[in-house]
Scaffold this motif. Sequence first.
Motif, PDB file in Angstrom:
ATOM      1  N   ALA A  68      35.501  41.711  26.804  1.00 53.50           N
ATOM      2  CA  ALA A  68      34.252  42.408  26.460  1.00 53.50           C
ATOM      3  C   ALA A  68      33.033  41.574  26.838  1.00 53.50           C
ATOM      4  O   ALA A  68      32.068  42.091  27.412  1.00 53.50           O
ATOM      5  N   ALA A  69      33.052  40.281  26.519  1.00 54.24           N
ATOM      6  CA  ALA A  69      31.922  39.409  26.842  1.00 54.24           C
ATOM      7  C   ALA A  69      31.750  39.269  28.345  1.00 54.24           C
ATOM      8  O   ALA A  69      30.619  39.232  28.857  1.00 54.24           O
ATOM      9  N   THR A  70      32.864  39.191  29.060  1.00 55.01           N
ATOM     10  CA  THR A  70      32.795  39.066  30.523  1.00 55.01           C
ATOM     11  C   THR A  70      32.228  40.334  31.145  1.00 55.01           C
ATOM     12  O   THR A  70      31.382  40.276  32.051  1.00 55.01           O
ATOM     13  N   LEU A  71      32.662  41.496  30.681  1.00 52.47           N
ATOM     14  CA  LEU A  71      32.126  42.749  31.204  1.00 52.47           C
ATOM     15  C   LEU A  71      30.624  42.859  30.925  1.00 52.47           C
ATOM     16  O   LEU A  71      29.861  43.343  31.776  1.00 52.47           O
ATOM     17  N   ALA A  72      30.188  42.407  29.754  1.00 48.55           N
ATOM     18  CA  ALA A  72      28.763  42.454  29.428  1.00 48.55           C
ATOM     19  C   ALA A  72      27.969  41.535  30.351  1.00 48.55           C
ATOM     20  O   ALA A  72      26.869  41.892  30.813  1.00 48.55           O
ATOM     21  N   ALA A  73      28.522  40.355  30.637  1.00 48.18           N
ATOM     22  CA  ALA A  73      27.846  39.428  31.553  1.00 48.18           C
ATOM     23  C   ALA A  73      27.800  40.001  32.966  1.00 48.18           C
ATOM     24  O   ALA A  73      26.804  39.836  33.685  1.00 48.18           O
ATOM     25  N   GLY A 113      35.108  52.986  35.795  1.00 44.43           N
ATOM     26  CA  GLY A 113      33.777  53.511  35.518  1.00 44.43           C
ATOM     27  C   GLY A 113      32.705  52.479  35.784  1.00 44.43           C
ATOM     28  O   GLY A 113      33.001  51.336  36.170  1.00 44.43           O
ATOM     29  N   PRO A 114      31.436  52.833  35.573  1.00 47.02           N
ATOM     30  CA  PRO A 114      30.347  51.856  35.711  1.00 47.02           C
ATOM     31  C   PRO A 114      30.513  50.748  34.675  1.00 47.02           C
ATOM     32  O   PRO A 114      31.106  50.958  33.610  1.00 47.02           O
ATOM     33  N   LEU A 115      29.983  49.587  34.967  1.00 47.92           N
ATOM     34  CA  LEU A 115      30.136  48.454  34.052  1.00 47.92           C
ATOM     35  C   LEU A 115      29.616  48.770  32.656  1.00 47.92           C
ATOM     36  O   LEU A 115      30.192  48.326  31.659  1.00 47.92           O
ATOM     37  N   ALA A 116      28.536  49.523  32.548  1.00 55.52           N
ATOM     38  CA  ALA A 116      28.004  49.862  31.226  1.00 55.52           C
ATOM     39  C   ALA A 116      29.035  50.619  30.396  1.00 55.52           C
ATOM     40  O   ALA A 116      29.194  50.369  29.190  1.00 55.52           O
ATOM     41  N   GLU A 117      29.753  51.549  31.026  1.00 53.90           N
ATOM     42  CA  GLU A 117      30.777  52.307  30.302  1.00 53.90           C
ATOM     43  C   GLU A 117      31.965  51.425  29.933  1.00 53.90           C
ATOM     44  O   GLU A 117      32.550  51.586  28.847  1.00 53.90           O
ATOM     45  N   LEU A 118      32.321  50.501  30.806  1.00 51.50           N
ATOM     46  CA  LEU A 118      33.449  49.621  30.513  1.00 51.50           C
ATOM     47  C   LEU A 118      33.124  48.666  29.375  1.00 51.50           C
ATOM     48  O   LEU A 118      33.999  48.319  28.578  1.00 51.50           O
ATOM     49  N   VAL A 119      31.859  48.234  29.298  1.00 47.68           N
ATOM     50  CA  VAL A 119      31.447  47.395  28.167  1.00 47.68           C
ATOM     51  C   VAL A 119      31.632  48.171  26.868  1.00 47.68           C
ATOM     52  O   VAL A 119      32.177  47.659  25.875  1.00 47.68           O
ATOM     53  N   ALA A 120      31.167  49.418  26.843  1.00 49.68           N
ATOM     54  CA  ALA A 120      31.302  50.247  25.637  1.00 49.68           C
ATOM     55  C   ALA A 120      32.771  50.445  25.274  1.00 49.68           C
ATOM     56  O   ALA A 120      33.151  50.395  24.096  1.00 49.68           O
ATOM     57  N   TRP A 121      33.619  50.665  26.286  1.00 50.09           N
ATOM     58  CA  TRP A 121      35.058  50.828  26.031  1.00 50.09           C
ATOM     59  C   TRP A 121      35.646  49.558  25.420  1.00 50.09           C
ATOM     60  O   TRP A 121      36.395  49.619  24.435  1.00 50.09           O
ATOM     61  N   ALA A 122      35.315  48.406  25.994  1.00 44.98           N
ATOM     62  CA  ALA A 122      35.897  47.142  25.524  1.00 44.98           C
ATOM     63  C   ALA A 122      35.428  46.791  24.126  1.00 44.98           C
ATOM     64  O   ALA A 122      36.155  46.138  23.364  1.00 44.98           O
ATOM     65  N   GLU A 123      34.224  47.214  23.775  1.00 47.52           N
ATOM     66  CA  GLU A 123      33.663  46.873  22.455  1.00 47.52           C
ATOM     67  C   GLU A 123      34.140  47.815  21.361  1.00 47.52           C
ATOM     68  O   GLU A 123      33.901  47.571  20.181  1.00 47.52           O
TER      69      GLU A 123
END
Length: 284
Positions: free
Chosen positions: A175-180, A207-217
């Motif tokens: 999650a932290a890596t995707l956010a970075a 998906g776009p990185l923003a969506e993957l961050v939301a998924w991981a969190e």
Amino acid sequence: MTASEDASGVLLIAATPIGNPGDASTRLVEALGSADLVAAEDTRRLHRLCQALGVTPRGRVVSCYEHNEEARAAEVVEAVAAGRTVVLVSDAGMPSVSDPGYRLVRACVAEGLRVTVLPGPSAVLSALALSGLPTDRFAFEGFPPRKPGERARSFAALAAEPRTTVFFESPHRTAATLAAMRDALGAERPAAVCRELTKTYEEVVRGPLAELVAWAEQGEVRGEVCIVVGGAPPAPAADLGRLVAEVHEQVAAGGRLKTVAGEVAQRGGVSRKLLYDAVLASRG
């Protein structure tokens, strides 16, 4: 080919299944059963794999992991030079790809000894193929830095990379890596998270990185993880012209061309070489 390469000894770099034992090749099974020496990242995991494959190593099994690989290299070189067959395996996939093995291979090559490969499963190529992102050109970056500052700088340096890029990551840092990545590469940059490849609970989230961050969190990410990120889109000609003008302005104020071009390229999300060449061309 040197004289020593004509000897019967050989180091076999052997790929092992990344999750499903059924992916093991016939050559891997034969090599494990006939080798004089098997150098394994984790001997316990090797024995479990051998049990699943129904093979018993005939030769001696020794450990070869990050902290003893340099010392183990001398033993492997001696064995290969004496005409023996040594099989090198990591816990999963191809040895030396973010796993132990490079030092053993380098030591044998330095002595002119025969080294060959038993190809097989690869987490990098499996994730790349499953990602749905361009595969004609790609880069492998291994594990990103663990410290937030170093990780941010690492991704910033890749902001203009045009190739699809593959990373390994631990589940608790995903999650932290995707956010970075989102912060450095842009919220809309396409990507895919591939986890537990070839296993029962294999999952690919695209998906776009923003969506993957939301998924991981949303919940805890589990299993072995590969992250695949699409390359940077080419900069529009108008943007490139603006960046060239910015470089000229800073150089006129006393900046060094290469330094300024690198800084402006990073901020503008374009290739440093592309911008540098464009600046030189604009000088006539």
